[in-house]
Design a protein around this motif. Structure first.
Motif, PDB file in Angstrom:
ATOM      1  N   UNK A 111       0.765  -1.394  -0.030  1.00  0.00           N
ATOM      2  CA  UNK A 111      -0.085  -0.058   0.009  1.00  0.00           C
ATOM      3  C   UNK A 111       0.929   1.191  -0.185  1.00  0.00           C
ATOM      4  N   UNK A 112       2.106   1.083   0.635  1.00  0.00           N
ATOM      5  CA  UNK A 112       2.746   2.534   0.735  1.00  0.00           C
ATOM      6  C   UNK A 112       3.720   2.862  -0.279  1.00  0.00           C
ATOM      7  N   UNK A 113       4.096   1.654  -0.988  1.00  0.00           N
ATOM      8  CA  UNK A 113       5.306   1.851  -1.968  1.00  0.00           C
ATOM      9  C   UNK A 113       4.952   3.008  -2.855  1.00  0.00           C
ATOM     10  N   UNK A 114       3.989   3.085  -3.524  1.00  0.00           N
ATOM     11  CA  UNK A 114       3.475   4.223  -4.500  1.00  0.00           C
ATOM     12  C   UNK A 114       2.862   5.322  -4.021  1.00  0.00           C
ATOM     13  N   UNK A 115       2.553   5.364  -2.440  1.00  0.00           N
ATOM     14  CA  UNK A 115       1.849   6.642  -2.073  1.00  0.00           C
ATOM     15  C   UNK A 115       2.644   7.825  -2.026  1.00  0.00           C
ATOM     16  N   UNK A 116       1.915   8.988  -1.922  1.00  0.00           N
ATOM     17  CA  UNK A 116       2.420  10.345  -2.199  1.00  0.00           C
ATOM     18  C   UNK A 116       3.530  10.300  -0.832  1.00  0.00           C
ATOM     19  N   UNK A 117       3.222   9.681   0.333  1.00  0.00           N
ATOM     20  CA  UNK A 117       3.922   9.658   1.510  1.00  0.00           C
ATOM     21  C   UNK A 117       5.495   9.040   1.207  1.00  0.00           C
ATOM     22  N   UNK A 118       5.314   8.032   0.427  1.00  0.00           N
ATOM     23  CA  UNK A 118       6.637   7.267   0.316  1.00  0.00           C
ATOM     24  C   UNK A 118       7.560   8.131  -0.848  1.00  0.00           C
ATOM     25  N   UNK A 119       6.676   8.803  -1.960  1.00  0.00           N
ATOM     26  CA  UNK A 119       7.563   9.432  -2.715  1.00  0.00           C
ATOM     27  C   UNK A 119       8.039  10.783  -2.218  1.00  0.00           C
TER      28      UNK A 119
END
Length: 106
Positions: A80-88
């Protein structure tokens, strides 16, 4: 507290060693305090049970320690987190130098 060696609790511990890609330590610190830490507490039913963040301003490095209930929880949240804005945003500020996943040893 009773001393004991490794006990199988099914937890997965992920250690992420990073270096800063930002020259402004305040940006790095604010991102951790105002974005990453609050996210940890907002993630209901995510399977993440521990989150610790350590920084070393003198050599521009840090270590993120995340503990998950089990392998499935780690994989689900990670996907879920890999391509999230938070991870970017995380990848704009940090370079991942090393990633270690600690699970049960067979």
């Amino acid at each position: 507290m009773i001393k004991q060696l490794n006990q199988n609790n099914n937890h997965v511990t992920v250690l992420v060693d990073v270096s800063y890609t930002s020259e402004n330590f305040n940006n790095v610190k604010n991102f951790i305090r105002n974005k990453r830490c609050p996210l940890f507490f907002k993630l209901k039913e995510s399977g993440i049970v521990g989150f610790e963040w350590f920084t070393n301003k003198s050599n521009s490095t840090g270590k993120l320690i995340e503990v998950f209930e089990n392998t499935n929880a780690w994989e689900e949240l990670g996907n879920k987190v890999l391509d999230s804005p938070m991870n970017l945003k995380f990848r704009e500020l940090y370079k991942i130098e090393n990633l270690t996943v600690l699970e049960e040893v067979n």
